[in-house]
Enzyme design. Structure first.
Site, PDB file in Angstrom:
ATOM      1  N   ARG A  13       0.673  -1.287   0.284  1.00  0.00           N
ATOM      2  CA  ARG A  13      -0.187   0.502   0.160  1.00  0.00           C
ATOM      3  C   ARG A  13       1.425   0.925   0.313  1.00  0.00           C
ATOM      4  NH1 ARG A  13       1.735   1.563   3.744  1.00  0.00           N
ATOM      5  NH2 ARG A  13       0.992   3.953   3.158  1.00  0.00           N
ATOM      6  N   GLY A  14      -0.269   2.930  -0.343  1.00  0.00           N
ATOM      7  CA  GLY A  14       1.133   3.547  -0.308  1.00  0.00           C
ATOM      8  C   GLY A  14       1.267   3.555  -1.817  1.00  0.00           C
ATOM      9  N   ALA A  15       1.302   5.176  -2.036  1.00  0.00           N
ATOM     10  CA  ALA A  15       1.588   5.046  -4.260  1.00  0.00           C
ATOM     11  C   ALA A  15       2.014   4.281  -4.355  1.00  0.00           C
ATOM     12  CB  ALA A  15       1.094   6.219  -3.860  1.00  0.00           C
ATOM     13  N   ARG A  46      -6.503  -0.495  -7.245  1.00  0.00           N
ATOM     14  CA  ARG A  46      -6.326   0.915  -5.845  1.00  0.00           C
ATOM     15  C   ARG A  46      -6.426   1.958  -7.492  1.00  0.00           C
ATOM     16  NH1 ARG A  46      -3.699   0.512  -0.739  1.00  0.00           N
ATOM     17  NH2 ARG A  46      -5.892   2.667  -0.921  1.00  0.00           N
ATOM     18  N   CYS A  97      -0.747   8.773   7.996  1.00  0.00           N
ATOM     19  CA  CYS A  97      -0.788   7.722   7.821  1.00  0.00           C
ATOM     20  C   CYS A  97       0.473   7.010   7.248  1.00  0.00           C
ATOM     21  CB  CYS A  97      -1.633   7.864   6.123  1.00  0.00           C
ATOM     22  SG  CYS A  97      -2.132   6.389   5.171  1.00  0.00           S
ATOM     23  N   ASP A 164      -1.811  11.189  -2.658  1.00  0.00           N
ATOM     24  CA  ASP A 164      -2.175  10.033  -4.404  1.00  0.00           C
ATOM     25  C   ASP A 164      -2.483  10.989  -5.431  1.00  0.00           C
ATOM     26  OD1 ASP A 164      -3.007   8.509  -0.880  1.00  0.00           O
ATOM     27  OD2 ASP A 164      -2.434   7.314  -2.813  1.00  0.00           O
ATOM     28  N   ASN A 172      -4.894  12.843  -0.621  1.00  0.00           N
ATOM     29  CA  ASN A 172      -4.309  11.865  -0.067  1.00  0.00           C
ATOM     30  C   ASN A 172      -5.391  10.887   1.217  1.00  0.00           C
ATOM     31  OD1 ASN A 172      -2.882  10.638   1.506  1.00  0.00           O
ATOM     32  ND2 ASN A 172      -2.542  12.346   2.901  1.00  0.00           N
ATOM     33  N   LYS A 198       2.572  12.179  -9.104  1.00  0.00           N
ATOM     34  CA  LYS A 198       1.452  12.387  -8.289  1.00  0.00           C
ATOM     35  C   LYS A 198       1.128  13.767  -9.296  1.00  0.00           C
ATOM     36  CE  LYS A 198       3.050   9.930  -5.590  1.00  0.00           C
ATOM     37  NZ  LYS A 198       2.899  10.386  -4.198  1.00  0.00           N
TER      38      LYS A 198
HETATM   39  C1  RUB Z   1      -1.184   5.420   1.593  1.00  0.00           C
HETATM   40  C2  RUB Z   1      -2.102   7.283   1.287  1.00  0.00           C
HETATM   41  C3  RUB Z   1       0.096   7.684   1.385  1.00  0.00           C
HETATM   42  C4  RUB Z   1      -0.232   8.447  -0.816  1.00  0.00           C
HETATM   43  C5  RUB Z   1       1.683   8.313  -0.643  1.00  0.00           C
HETATM   44  O1  RUB Z   1      -2.698   5.197   1.511  1.00  0.00           O
HETATM   45  O2  RUB Z   1      -2.786   7.958   1.548  1.00  0.00           O
HETATM   46  O3  RUB Z   1      -0.065   9.286   1.881  1.00  0.00           O
HETATM   47  O4  RUB Z   1      -0.274   7.086  -1.240  1.00  0.00           O
HETATM   48  O5  RUB Z   1       2.142   7.860  -0.336  1.00  0.00           O
HETATM   49  P1  RUB Z   1      -2.995   3.511   2.070  1.00  0.00           P
HETATM   50  P2  RUB Z   1       4.011   7.518  -1.080  1.00  0.00           P
HETATM   51  O6  RUB Z   1      -2.326   3.007   2.535  1.00  0.00           O
HETATM   52  O7  RUB Z   1      -4.386   3.414   1.523  1.00  0.00           O
HETATM   53  O8  RUB Z   1      -2.664   3.229   0.731  1.00  0.00           O
HETATM   54  O9  RUB Z   1       4.507   8.749  -0.495  1.00  0.00           O
HETATM   55  O10 RUB Z   1       4.848   6.505  -0.044  1.00  0.00           O
HETATM   56  O11 RUB Z   1       3.756   7.394  -2.563  1.00  0.00           O
END
Ligand code: RUB
Length: 257
Positions: A13-15, A46, A97, A164, A172, A198
């Site tokens: 998870r996380g973009a 997602r 998050c 995101d 986000n 992004k």
């Molecule tokens: C994760 C989230 C993060 C962004 C950015 O949501 O909202 O703030 O994805 O992440 P989830 P990064 O856990 O639902 O995927 O900076 O790692 O791209």
């Protein structure tokens, strides 16, 4: 389990992590037909985050997977370098998050004797991941429930979150919008760490609605809704930390034109 299922279930998870795992998955699917099929599934897993969508576009233009993986890494390093300049000595940073971009900035500022307040980030509690990662990096961290942000805000020097998608609003993790409004009410700056990957020019956009059972078990007669992300108006954001430097929201809007 396949990468697609891991992304859907949020084991990955996380973009940025999703983009990296997807690129590694696509490396195994060289044939055009199989590649397109997998790409479609990955994008649907997602749907809100834009990084993977933009990366797919780069691949279609002929960019190479290894180069793109390398670029995500160097981009993150550059964001960390620019972002740490915004962090003063002894600063208390509140984050929400788990964002690899945000954590890269925080880790880069470690020697300034900073402390972090991490929100739990209900319902999936990604705040625990953030807290564990910070402990590992030797950065003092306090974990709080999301509803405690107003209680702790007077102590905070800055709020730092990921993204995101950068659209006409910041997209986000759910809870970012009330966090940013609270920070503004207390006169604290809100920064976003997000690469230009992004920037979101998609016409079709939707906020992912996740399963109700992530919130709680069924209650007879009660509707439960679980949006994964929210939209924060840019007026609550001081600046965006990108790999190209610190950009004001109006600069982001210009890049989106
Ligand atoms: C994760 C989230 C993060 C962004 C950015 O949501 O909202 O703030 O994805 O992440 P989830 P990064 O856990 O639902 O995927 O900076 O790692 O791209």
């Amino acid at each position: 389990m396949s990468t697609v299922n891991d992304i859907k279930s949020m084991r990955i998870r996380g973009a940025s992590e999703i983009a990296i795992a997807s690129l590694k998955h696509l490396k195994k699917h060289g044939g055009k037909k199989s590649f397109n099929k997998e790409a479609k599934k990955l994008l649907a897993a997602r749907p809100t985050a834009v990084a993977l969508y933009n990366i797919m576009d780069e691949l279609r233009k002929g960019r190479n997977i290894n180069d793109l993986l390398e670029e995500i890494k160097t981009t993150t390093d550059k964001m960390a370098e620019h972002g740490q300049k915004l962090v003063k000595r002894n600063a208390i940073i509140m984050t929400h998050c788990h964002s690899s971009s945000t954590l890269a900035v925080i880790k880069k500022a470690r020697d300034k004797k900073i402390r972090v307040i991490a929100t739990m980030t209900e319902p999936r509690e990604q705040g625990k991941l953030t807290a564990r990662e910070l402990v590992k990096a030797g950065i003092p961290v306090t974990l709080i429930v999301d509803s405690a942000v107003g209680y702790f805000m007077p102590d905070v020097d800055l709020v730092l979150v990921g993204a995101d998608a950068l659209r006409n609003k910041l997209i986000n993790k759910i809870g970012t919008c009330p966090l940013a409004i609270t920070a503004n009410e207390f006169g604290k700056p809100v920064y976003v760490a997000a690469s230009t990957m992004k920037l979101d020019r998609r016409e079709k956009f939707k906020i992912e609605m996740r399963p109700a059972d992530e919130v709680c078990s069924k209650i007879a007669g009660v509707k439960i809704l679980n949006p994964a992300f929210d939209e924060t108006p840019w007026k609550y954001i001081r600046a965006v930390i990108t790999e190209e430097g610190i950009k004001k929201p109006k600069d982001i809007m210009r890049l989106l034109e």
